[in-house]
Design a protein around this motif. Structure first.
Motif, PDB file in Angstrom:
ATOM      1  N   ILE A   1      -5.975   9.489  -1.506  1.00 35.25           N
ATOM      2  CA  ILE A   1      -7.239   8.878  -1.908  1.00 35.25           C
ATOM      3  C   ILE A   1      -8.161   8.838  -0.694  1.00 35.25           C
ATOM      4  CG2 ILE A   1      -8.356   6.834  -2.878  1.00 35.25           C
ATOM      5  CD1 ILE A   1      -5.599   6.064  -4.049  1.00 35.25           C
ATOM      6  N   ALA A   2      -9.362   9.409  -0.831  1.00 32.31           N
ATOM      7  CA  ALA A   2     -10.345   9.411   0.252  1.00 32.31           C
ATOM      8  C   ALA A   2     -11.492   8.490  -0.140  1.00 32.31           C
ATOM      9  CB  ALA A   2     -10.849  10.826   0.513  1.00 32.31           C
ATOM     10  N   ASP A   3     -11.487   7.295   0.433  1.00 37.58           N
ATOM     11  CA  ASP A   3     -12.483   6.279   0.112  1.00 37.58           C
ATOM     12  C   ASP A   3     -13.664   6.421   1.071  1.00 37.58           C
ATOM     13  OD1 ASP A   3     -13.957   4.031  -0.438  1.00 37.58           O
ATOM     14  OD2 ASP A   3     -12.332   2.605  -0.113  1.00 37.58           O
TER      15      ASP A   3
ATOM     16  N   LEU B   1      -7.855  -2.270  -4.206  1.00 39.15           N
ATOM     17  CA  LEU B   1      -6.970  -1.660  -5.200  1.00 39.15           C
ATOM     18  C   LEU B   1      -6.129  -0.555  -4.580  1.00 39.15           C
ATOM     19  CD1 LEU B   1      -6.020  -1.072  -8.126  1.00 39.15           C
ATOM     20  CD2 LEU B   1      -8.068   0.362  -8.389  1.00 39.15           C
ATOM     21  N   CYS B   2      -6.764   0.304  -3.790  1.00 41.95           N
ATOM     22  CA  CYS B   2      -6.063   1.466  -3.245  1.00 41.95           C
ATOM     23  C   CYS B   2      -5.069   1.072  -2.146  1.00 41.95           C
ATOM     24  CB  CYS B   2      -7.066   2.481  -2.718  1.00 41.95           C
ATOM     25  SG  CYS B   2      -8.110   3.199  -4.018  1.00 41.95           S
ATOM     26  N   ARG B   3      -5.436   0.113  -1.314  1.00 36.04           N
ATOM     27  CA  ARG B   3      -4.506  -0.328  -0.263  1.00 36.04           C
ATOM     28  C   ARG B   3      -3.260  -0.965  -0.885  1.00 36.04           C
ATOM     29  NH1 ARG B   3      -6.146   0.342   4.793  1.00 36.04           N
ATOM     30  NH2 ARG B   3      -8.379   0.428   5.305  1.00 36.04           N
ATOM     31  N   GLU B   4      -3.446  -1.747  -1.904  1.00 37.04           N
ATOM     32  CA  GLU B   4      -2.313  -2.364  -2.578  1.00 37.04           C
ATOM     33  C   GLU B   4      -1.425  -1.300  -3.219  1.00 37.04           C
ATOM     34  OE1 GLU B   4       0.470  -4.857  -4.254  1.00 37.04           O
ATOM     35  OE2 GLU B   4      -0.963  -5.190  -2.608  1.00 37.04           O
ATOM     36  N   LEU B   5      -2.048  -0.310  -3.817  1.00 38.88           N
ATOM     37  CA  LEU B   5      -1.301   0.766  -4.459  1.00 38.88           C
ATOM     38  C   LEU B   5      -0.493   1.555  -3.426  1.00 38.88           C
ATOM     39  CD1 LEU B   5      -0.752   2.161  -7.160  1.00 38.88           C
ATOM     40  CD2 LEU B   5      -2.721   3.636  -6.705  1.00 38.88           C
ATOM     41  N   ALA B   6      -1.098   1.837  -2.268  1.00 36.53           N
ATOM     42  CA  ALA B   6      -0.396   2.577  -1.213  1.00 36.53           C
ATOM     43  C   ALA B   6       0.789   1.783  -0.676  1.00 36.53           C
ATOM     44  CB  ALA B   6      -1.364   2.917  -0.083  1.00 36.53           C
TER      45      ALA B   6
END
Length: 314
Positions: A52-54, A64-69
Motif C-alpha cells: 500500500i502506497a499512501d 487503517l493501513c498501519r493496523e492492517l500491516a
C-alpha cells in the motif's frame, strides 16, 4: 456492509519473493478502502504481497493501513514523506517490490476471490505474453451493478502493430491496466507518463512488447463514482494538481502525442515494424489534431502574458 478484514497468516515463508505483488496507491481512500482491502486479502490460490502506497492521506487511511500491516504479514505499508502526485505514487511501487508478477489495484475497486489466481495461471506459462487481464463488472458508489466490460481489441494477435492499432483506433474502456504484468517487461517501458491518459499510453506500449492473455470472466468489480480522479479532473486541472514540475505553460494533448511516439521508438520492434507502428498512431493524431492546435495557441497566449507580466515597469 461488513468491513471486517480477515486475519490471515502469510502462506509463504522464507526469503524468496512471493510470485505476485499487488500495488495499491491511495490518497484519502475512504469510504471504499476497507472493502477493497478485504477483497484483496481474501484472494485464494496464489501467494502474494499487498504493498500500500499512501500519498500523505489526511483521512483515516493511514490508521487503517498501519493496523492492517500489523495484523497481516502479507501487507507492506509505505507512507510517502510528501505528496508525490498520483503518477509517481503508482510508478514508485513497481520498483519497491521484488515479485516477478505485479498488478495495480484501485482503492475503490474489488476482486472476485479467485481473480488473482486466474490472472497468474493464465500468464505464468504464456512466456510470450506480457500481461493477463479479466473482464469486469461495473458498479456504482453503493455497489449496485450498472454495466460490464469485455475486451473488444485483438490484444492476443501475433502482430504487435495490429495490437497497437486496435488499442488506438477502437473505442473501449481501458481495463487492461488492471491486469497482471510481467514486472521485468513493465520496467522496460516508460511506466505511466505524467499526463492524464497515461494508462492508455502504457498499455499501448506494452502491446508492442508482447500479446495479452484474456480471462473472459467478470472477476473485477470496477467502481464508477463521482469522486474518481479521472472523472472529476480536466486535463489542465490534472497538470495543476498532479504534476510536480511547476510548469506554467502546458500542452496536454501535444505532450500525450509525444509519449505515444516515444513508446514506439523505444519498442523492441524492427525498423520496418516501427514504421508501421508510427502509421498505426494516425487515428489518434487525427482525432486530436484540433485539441493539439488549441494547445499551441493557448500556450502562445499564456507565454505572451507571462512575458508581459515579467517585464519591469519603466
Amino acid at each position: 456492509m461488513d468491513h471486517q478484514i480477515p486475519r490471515q497468516a502469510p502462506p509463504l515463508t522464507g526469503r524468496a519473493p512471493v510470485p505476485v505483488a499487488v500495488g495499491l496507491p491511495v490518497y484519502n481512500g475512504e469510504p471504499y478502502l476497507a472493502s477493497s482491502l478485504k477483497s484483496l486479502l481474501a484472494q485464494t490460490g496464489v501467494d502474494f504481497e499487498l504493498h500500500i502506497a499512501d500519498n500523505c492521506s489526511t483521512d483515516g487511511t493511514e490508521e487503517l493501513c498501519r493496523e492492517l500491516a500489523r495484523r497481516d504479514k502479507r501487507v507492506v505499508y509505505h507512507r510517502r514523506p510528501r505528496n508525490v502526485g498520483v503518477t509517481a505514487n503508482h510508478n514508485m511501487l513497481v520498483n519497491e517490490v521484488n515479485s516477478p508478477y505485479f498488478t495495480w489495484a484501485a482503492s475503490d475497486d474489488a476482486y472476485a476471490p479467485d481473480r488473482l489466481h486466474k490472472l497468474y495461471e493464465a500468464l505464468r506459462y504464456r512466456y510470450d505474453a506480457v500481461l493477463s487481464f479479466t473482464s469486469a463488472t461495473q458498479i456504482d458508489s453503493s455497489g449496485k451493478v450498472i454495466g460490464g466490460w469485455d475486451d473488444v481489441c485483438n490484444t492476443d494477435h501475433i502482430d504487435p502493430v495490429l495490437r497497437l492499432r486496435d488499442l488506438i483506433a477502437k473505442e473501449h474502456e481501458n481495463y487492461h491496466c488492471y491486469g497482471l504484468f510481467r514486472r521485468e517487461v513493465l520496467r522496460k517501458t516508460q511506466l505511466l507518463p505524467p499526463v492524464k491518459n497515461n494508462d492508455r499510453i502504457l498499455v499501448a506500449e506494452l502491446a508492442l512488447h508482447g500479446p495479452f492473455v484474456e480471462v473472459r470472466e467478470r472477476l473485477l468489480l470496477h467502481r464508477l463514482h463521482e469522486r474518481r480522479l479521472t472523472q472529476c479532473t480536466s486535463q489542465r486541472e490534472w497538470y495543476r494538481t498532479q504534476r510536480t514540475d511547476g510548469r506554467k505553460i502546458v500542452l496536454p494533448n501535444v505532450e500525450e502525442a509525444g509519449w505515444y511516439v516515444r513508446a514506439v521508438k523505444r519498442s523492441p520492434l524492427s525498423a520496418t515494424d516501427r514504421g508501421r507502428a508510427m502509421l498505426a498512431l494516425y487515428p489518434w493524431f487525427r482525432a486530436n489534431a484540433v485539441p493539439m492546435a488549441r494547445n499551441v495557441v493557448k500556450a502562445a497566449v499564456d507565454g505572451a502574458r507571462i512575458a508581459v507580466a515579467g517585464k519591469p515597469r519603466l
